[in-house]
Design a protein around this motif. Structure first.
Motif, PDB file in Angstrom:
ATOM      1  N   LEU A 173       4.612 -37.622  11.874  1.00  0.00           N
ATOM      2  CA  LEU A 173       5.155 -36.449  12.520  1.00  0.00           C
ATOM      3  C   LEU A 173       6.492 -36.584  12.604  1.00  0.00           C
ATOM      4  CD1 LEU A 173       2.069 -35.567  14.906  1.00  0.00           C
ATOM      5  CD2 LEU A 173       2.362 -34.768  12.452  1.00  0.00           C
ATOM      6  N   SER A 174       7.360 -37.539  12.852  1.00  0.00           N
ATOM      7  CA  SER A 174       8.845 -37.545  12.856  1.00  0.00           C
ATOM      8  C   SER A 174       9.511 -37.069  11.675  1.00  0.00           C
ATOM      9  CB  SER A 174       9.194 -39.079  13.387  1.00  0.00           C
ATOM     10  OG  SER A 174       8.435 -39.774  12.225  1.00  0.00           O
ATOM     11  N   LYS A 175       8.470 -36.943  10.501  1.00  0.00           N
ATOM     12  CA  LYS A 175       9.037 -36.749   9.364  1.00  0.00           C
ATOM     13  C   LYS A 175       8.874 -35.148   8.897  1.00  0.00           C
ATOM     14  CE  LYS A 175      10.048 -40.985   7.642  1.00  0.00           C
ATOM     15  NZ  LYS A 175      11.378 -41.315   6.973  1.00  0.00           N
ATOM     16  N   VAL A 176       8.213 -34.476   9.762  1.00  0.00           N
ATOM     17  CA  VAL A 176       7.873 -33.088   9.459  1.00  0.00           C
ATOM     18  C   VAL A 176       9.196 -32.150   8.904  1.00  0.00           C
ATOM     19  CG1 VAL A 176       5.542 -33.005  10.631  1.00  0.00           C
ATOM     20  CG2 VAL A 176       7.880 -32.411  11.700  1.00  0.00           C
ATOM     21  N   ASP A 177      10.351 -32.411   9.441  1.00  0.00           N
ATOM     22  CA  ASP A 177      11.475 -31.553   9.267  1.00  0.00           C
ATOM     23  C   ASP A 177      12.078 -31.707   8.184  1.00  0.00           C
ATOM     24  OD1 ASP A 177      12.316 -34.323   9.815  1.00  0.00           O
ATOM     25  OD2 ASP A 177      13.949 -33.623  11.218  1.00  0.00           O
ATOM     26  N   GLN A 178      11.451 -32.692   7.324  1.00  0.00           N
ATOM     27  CA  GLN A 178      11.858 -33.084   5.867  1.00  0.00           C
ATOM     28  C   GLN A 178      11.087 -32.316   4.931  1.00  0.00           C
ATOM     29  OE1 GLN A 178      12.171 -37.313   4.896  1.00  0.00           O
ATOM     30  NE2 GLN A 178      12.988 -37.801   6.868  1.00  0.00           N
ATOM     31  N   ILE A 179       9.964 -31.550   5.440  1.00  0.00           N
ATOM     32  CA  ILE A 179       9.115 -31.033   4.455  1.00  0.00           C
ATOM     33  C   ILE A 179       8.908 -29.397   5.065  1.00  0.00           C
ATOM     34  CG2 ILE A 179       7.949 -32.700   3.284  1.00  0.00           C
ATOM     35  CD1 ILE A 179       5.669 -32.446   5.370  1.00  0.00           C
ATOM     36  N   PRO A 180       9.989 -28.583   5.369  1.00  0.00           N
ATOM     37  CA  PRO A 180       9.910 -27.498   6.149  1.00  0.00           C
ATOM     38  C   PRO A 180       9.153 -26.289   5.588  1.00  0.00           C
ATOM     39  CG  PRO A 180      11.985 -27.503   4.996  1.00  0.00           C
ATOM     40  CD  PRO A 180      11.291 -28.917   4.917  1.00  0.00           C
ATOM     41  N   GLN A 181       8.859 -26.253   4.186  1.00  0.00           N
ATOM     42  CA  GLN A 181       8.399 -25.175   3.295  1.00  0.00           C
ATOM     43  C   GLN A 181       7.087 -25.896   2.449  1.00  0.00           C
ATOM     44  OE1 GLN A 181      11.953 -23.713   0.986  1.00  0.00           O
ATOM     45  NE2 GLN A 181      12.080 -22.228   2.502  1.00  0.00           N
ATOM     46  N   GLY A 182       6.274 -24.829   2.250  1.00  0.00           N
ATOM     47  CA  GLY A 182       5.235 -25.048   1.315  1.00  0.00           C
ATOM     48  C   GLY A 182       5.636 -25.782  -0.194  1.00  0.00           C
ATOM     49  N   GLY A 183       4.915 -26.869  -0.603  1.00  0.00           N
ATOM     50  CA  GLY A 183       5.132 -27.485  -1.823  1.00  0.00           C
ATOM     51  C   GLY A 183       6.337 -28.862  -1.532  1.00  0.00           C
ATOM     52  N   ASN A 184       6.872 -28.788  -0.331  1.00  0.00           N
ATOM     53  CA  ASN A 184       8.066 -29.737  -0.143  1.00  0.00           C
ATOM     54  C   ASN A 184       7.049 -31.172   0.427  1.00  0.00           C
ATOM     55  OD1 ASN A 184      10.313 -28.045   1.967  1.00  0.00           O
ATOM     56  ND2 ASN A 184      10.114 -28.172  -0.237  1.00  0.00           N
ATOM     57  N   THR A 185       7.804 -32.121  -0.426  1.00  0.00           N
ATOM     58  CA  THR A 185       7.153 -33.623  -0.309  1.00  0.00           C
ATOM     59  C   THR A 185       8.130 -34.701   0.483  1.00  0.00           C
ATOM     60  OG1 THR A 185       7.330 -34.295  -2.478  1.00  0.00           O
ATOM     61  CG2 THR A 185       5.299 -33.348  -1.981  1.00  0.00           C
ATOM     62  N   THR A 186       7.779 -35.622   1.081  1.00  0.00           N
ATOM     63  CA  THR A 186       8.570 -36.819   1.280  1.00  0.00           C
ATOM     64  C   THR A 186       7.499 -37.851   1.566  1.00  0.00           C
ATOM     65  OG1 THR A 186      10.271 -37.373   2.925  1.00  0.00           O
ATOM     66  CG2 THR A 186       8.338 -36.445   3.817  1.00  0.00           C
ATOM     67  N   THR A 187       8.160 -39.033   1.998  1.00  0.00           N
ATOM     68  CA  THR A 187       7.609 -40.306   1.978  1.00  0.00           C
ATOM     69  C   THR A 187       7.377 -40.650   3.793  1.00  0.00           C
ATOM     70  OG1 THR A 187       8.086 -41.105   0.000  1.00  0.00           O
ATOM     71  CG2 THR A 187       7.334 -42.779   1.596  1.00  0.00           C
ATOM     72  N   THR A 188       6.184 -40.902   4.394  1.00  0.00           N
ATOM     73  CA  THR A 188       5.985 -41.333   5.838  1.00  0.00           C
ATOM     74  C   THR A 188       6.855 -42.494   5.992  1.00  0.00           C
ATOM     75  OG1 THR A 188       4.298 -42.518   5.563  1.00  0.00           O
ATOM     76  CG2 THR A 188       3.710 -40.124   5.917  1.00  0.00           C
ATOM     77  N   GLY A 189       7.019 -42.769   7.345  1.00  0.00           N
ATOM     78  CA  GLY A 189       7.471 -44.243   7.627  1.00  0.00           C
ATOM     79  C   GLY A 189       6.195 -45.216   7.436  1.00  0.00           C
ATOM     80  N   PRO A 190       6.127 -46.614   7.338  1.00  0.00           N
ATOM     81  CA  PRO A 190       5.192 -47.579   7.636  1.00  0.00           C
ATOM     82  C   PRO A 190       3.941 -47.002   8.365  1.00  0.00           C
ATOM     83  CG  PRO A 190       7.501 -48.530   7.808  1.00  0.00           C
ATOM     84  CD  PRO A 190       7.642 -47.047   7.860  1.00  0.00           C
ATOM     85  N   LEU A 191       3.015 -47.231   7.757  1.00  0.00           N
ATOM     86  CA  LEU A 191       1.667 -46.542   8.354  1.00  0.00           C
ATOM     87  C   LEU A 191       0.755 -47.971   8.939  1.00  0.00           C
ATOM     88  CD1 LEU A 191       0.837 -43.737   5.896  1.00  0.00           C
ATOM     89  CD2 LEU A 191       2.044 -43.626   8.125  1.00  0.00           C
ATOM     90  N   SER A 192       0.524 -48.097  10.008  1.00  0.00           N
ATOM     91  CA  SER A 192      -0.414 -48.804  10.477  1.00  0.00           C
ATOM     92  C   SER A 192      -1.404 -48.231  11.377  1.00  0.00           C
ATOM     93  CB  SER A 192       0.339 -49.814  11.779  1.00  0.00           C
ATOM     94  OG  SER A 192      -0.545 -50.484  12.498  1.00  0.00           O
ATOM     95  N   PHE A 193      -3.002 -48.366  10.919  1.00  0.00           N
ATOM     96  CA  PHE A 193      -4.016 -47.896  11.356  1.00  0.00           C
ATOM     97  C   PHE A 193      -4.771 -48.762  12.312  1.00  0.00           C
ATOM     98  CE2 PHE A 193      -2.912 -46.234   7.223  1.00  0.00           C
ATOM     99  CZ  PHE A 193      -3.214 -44.696   7.306  1.00  0.00           C
ATOM    100  N   LYS A 194      -4.041 -49.753  12.944  1.00  0.00           N
ATOM    101  CA  LYS A 194      -4.829 -50.543  13.602  1.00  0.00           C
ATOM    102  C   LYS A 194      -5.285 -49.821  15.107  1.00  0.00           C
ATOM    103  CE  LYS A 194      -2.705 -55.040  12.040  1.00  0.00           C
ATOM    104  NZ  LYS A 194      -1.984 -54.491  11.052  1.00  0.00           N
ATOM    105  N   ALA A 195      -4.320 -49.227  15.767  1.00  0.00           N
ATOM    106  CA  ALA A 195      -4.503 -48.595  17.041  1.00  0.00           C
ATOM    107  C   ALA A 195      -5.596 -47.552  16.810  1.00  0.00           C
ATOM    108  CB  ALA A 195      -3.331 -48.006  17.640  1.00  0.00           C
ATOM    109  N   LEU A 196      -5.402 -46.611  15.823  1.00  0.00           N
ATOM    110  CA  LEU A 196      -6.408 -45.532  15.282  1.00  0.00           C
ATOM    111  C   LEU A 196      -7.797 -46.360  15.249  1.00  0.00           C
ATOM    112  CD1 LEU A 196      -6.042 -42.579  13.464  1.00  0.00           C
ATOM    113  CD2 LEU A 196      -7.826 -44.233  12.892  1.00  0.00           C
ATOM    114  N   THR A 197      -8.081 -47.134  14.608  1.00  0.00           N
ATOM    115  CA  THR A 197      -9.551 -47.742  14.483  1.00  0.00           C
ATOM    116  C   THR A 197      -9.927 -48.375  15.543  1.00  0.00           C
ATOM    117  OG1 THR A 197      -8.462 -49.833  13.315  1.00  0.00           O
ATOM    118  CG2 THR A 197      -9.104 -47.856  11.869  1.00  0.00           C
TER     119      THR A 197
END
Length: 265
Positions: A173-197
């Motif tokens: 979510l810290s990257k949402v300002d990089q995709i302000p319009q429909g069709g815009n894409t970017t790459t997230t930061g490193p994703l760790s799913f440990k806390a979620l699981t």
């Protein structure tokens, strides 16, 4: 609880012109490239009129097992989240796209197993505010992790409120300002799913058979909703909510008798 394969697949084939749907990112999505959504969350193309936009959206008005719902006691009972085996490998970052009415991460390699069936993670996306409620209480947002097994879909949902920064949500979510319009894409930061699981495994969950919460509102989607909310810092949450705006379908009513039967199935 899952519709016959032919029924769900036929609905998928009708999705050609619809964007920002839970099919997106799965093999049921037959679109090529970005197409602006033909539905919205207000006015003439808002939820009250989804069934009238296209004939294939009829279930949005006539369906009997529609989502989201209020997960309220005593009809809605919980079970151990550990019954749902979720495994998602960490990665260096994933594609993050603005679909026009939500923002979504294409995340593959994850799996979900329950009741002897295995699903593969296709994507996860966000709703503002939460679509489901727990005992009448909504959250600031909700994340839906969409898993697929053939033509069947299962969605693992987490409520989101402000608080300590969850590492996964922060990286996205810290990257949402990089995709302000429909069709815009970017790459997230490193994703760790440990806390979620870990959160899913250690807290009760609700499960019921519902539908996509966007057109064509196809039924037979298994929902597993964690009773424990994830948190993200207030600034990041505020920025994210402002970025993709309100995009929560209103609660769908079901009779108490039907709800009890489904939750006990």
């Amino acid at each position: 609880m899952i519709l016959p394969t032919t029924t769900l697949f036929a609905s998928a084939l009708l999705l050609q012109a619809a964007s920002a749907c839970s099919f997106h990112g799965t093999t049921l999505d037959k679109r090529a490239g970005f197409t602006a959504p033909d539905f919205s969350y207000s006015g003439a193309t808002g939820p009250a009129n989804w069934a009238n936009i296209r004939p294939e959206y009829a279930l949005c008005g006539t369906g009997t097992k529609q989502s989201p719902i209020n997960l309220a006691s005593p009809a809605a009972t919980t079970e151990a989240g550990a019954n749902y085996k979720v495994s998602i490998p960490d990665n260096a970052g994933a594609e993050f796209e603005n679909l026009g009415s939500t923002v979504e991460v294409i995340a593959t390699g994850g799996s979900l197993a329950f009741n002897g069936k295995s699903y593969s993670l296709a994507q996860f996306h966000f709703h503002n505010p939460s679509e489901h409620r727990i005992n009448g209480t909504s959250a600031a947002a909700e994340a839906h992790f969409v898993f697929q097994s053939g033509s069947s879909l299962a969605v693992v949902g987490f409520m989101i409120n402000s608080g300590a920064q969850d590492p996964l949500l922060g990286a996205v979510l810290s990257k949402v300002d990089q995709i302000p319009q429909g069709g815009n894409t970017t790459t997230t930061g490193p994703l760790s799913f440990k806390a979620l699981t870990a959160s899913l495994n250690s807290n009760p969950v609700y499960r019921y058979s519902g539908s996509l919460t966007t057109p064509p509102c196809t039924e037979g989607v298994e929902f597993i909703i964690s009773s424990k909310a994830l948190t993200v810092d207030a600034a990041t949450l505020s920025k994210a909510k402002a970025s993709f705006g309100p995009n929560a379908r209103p609660l769908q009513s079901r009779s108490a008798k039907l709800a009890i039967r489904e939750f006990m199935a």
